[in-house]
Design a protein around this motif. Structure first.
Motif, short mmCIF file in Angstrom:
data_model
loop_
_atom_site.label_atom_id
_atom_site.label_comp_id
_atom_site.label_asym_id
_atom_site.label_seq_id
_atom_site.Cartn_x
_atom_site.Cartn_y
_atom_site.Cartn_z
N GLY A 261 -20.59 -0.93 -3.24
CA GLY A 261 -21.36 -0.15 -4.20
C GLY A 261 -20.86 -0.32 -5.62
N PHE A 262 -19.54 -0.36 -5.81
CA PHE A 262 -18.99 -0.59 -7.15
C PHE A 262 -19.35 -1.99 -7.66
N THR A 263 -19.34 -2.97 -6.76
CA THR A 263 -19.76 -4.32 -7.14
C THR A 263 -21.23 -4.32 -7.54
N GLN A 264 -22.05 -3.60 -6.78
CA GLN A 264 -23.47 -3.47 -7.11
C GLN A 264 -23.67 -2.78 -8.46
N ALA A 265 -22.87 -1.76 -8.75
CA ALA A 265 -22.98 -1.04 -10.03
C ALA A 265 -22.71 -1.98 -11.20
#
Length: 181
Positions: free
Chosen positions: A26-30
């Motif tokens: 999710g942090f990579t997606q953000a």
């Protein structure tokens, strides 16, 4: 009056509670979402108070130097305070009957009204381009407000993250899915 509202569903999270953070993915997606938004003009960012929503938009907000405004009306819709093993069927029923309400929950109409109220306030604001970060259930109800065909089956196809552009003019409102990830 022309308004562009970027409607963003949060990135992958580690759970459904309001304090569930993004996963590593999710942090990579953000960060990817921040890059995706970087060439777009944005005047304002409004987010659900849920941790996963704020963490989704934080990289972009920091890069763009825009404050994140928190609006409780963008919180995910509460289907019920009770656990249902057949919750998917219960959820689908609320798309067919917008006034259907389960114990401790809110109807689709109630949830739709609160997110539409946020959009109405955006329309009345000076901001021409707004990012709004929320959750799949409430977002699908907003899109259903503009397009009755956006129902349960389309909700199931939303991704984490997802991005829609809602363009509002004096006489019309149309949305387009932008996220292809």
């Amino acid at each position: 009056m022309n308004k562009n509202i970027y409607i963003i569903r949060h990135c992958e999270a580690g759970g459904q509670s309001s304090d569930s953070p993004l996963t590593e993915k999710g942090f990579t997606q953000a960060n990817a979402l921040s890059k995706f938004l970087s060439n777009r003009k944005v005047d304002r960012i409004i987010s659900s108070p849920f941790v996963r929503a704020i963490q989704t938009i934080k990289p972009f907000a920091e890069d763009a130097n825009i404050e994140i405004e928190i609006d409780n009306r963008l919180s995910e819709r509460i289907l019920s305070s009770s656990f249902y093993s057949d919750w998917m069927e219960k959820l689908e029923a609320t798309f067919n009957d917008m006034n259907l309400m389960y114990e401790g929950g809110e109807s689709s109409r109630e949830a739709m009204n609160r997110i539409v109220d946020v959009v109405t306030e955006i329309e009345e604001s000076d901001a021409g381009n707004t990012v709004m970060v929320a959750h799949g259930g409430i977002i699908s109800l907003l899109l259903n407000y503009y397009d009755k065909e956006f129902g349960f089956e389309r909700w199931k196809k939303l991704t984490n993250p997802d991005v829609y552009l809602l363009r509002i003019t004096k006489n019309d409102a149309q949305y387009t899915r932008l996220w292809k990830g």
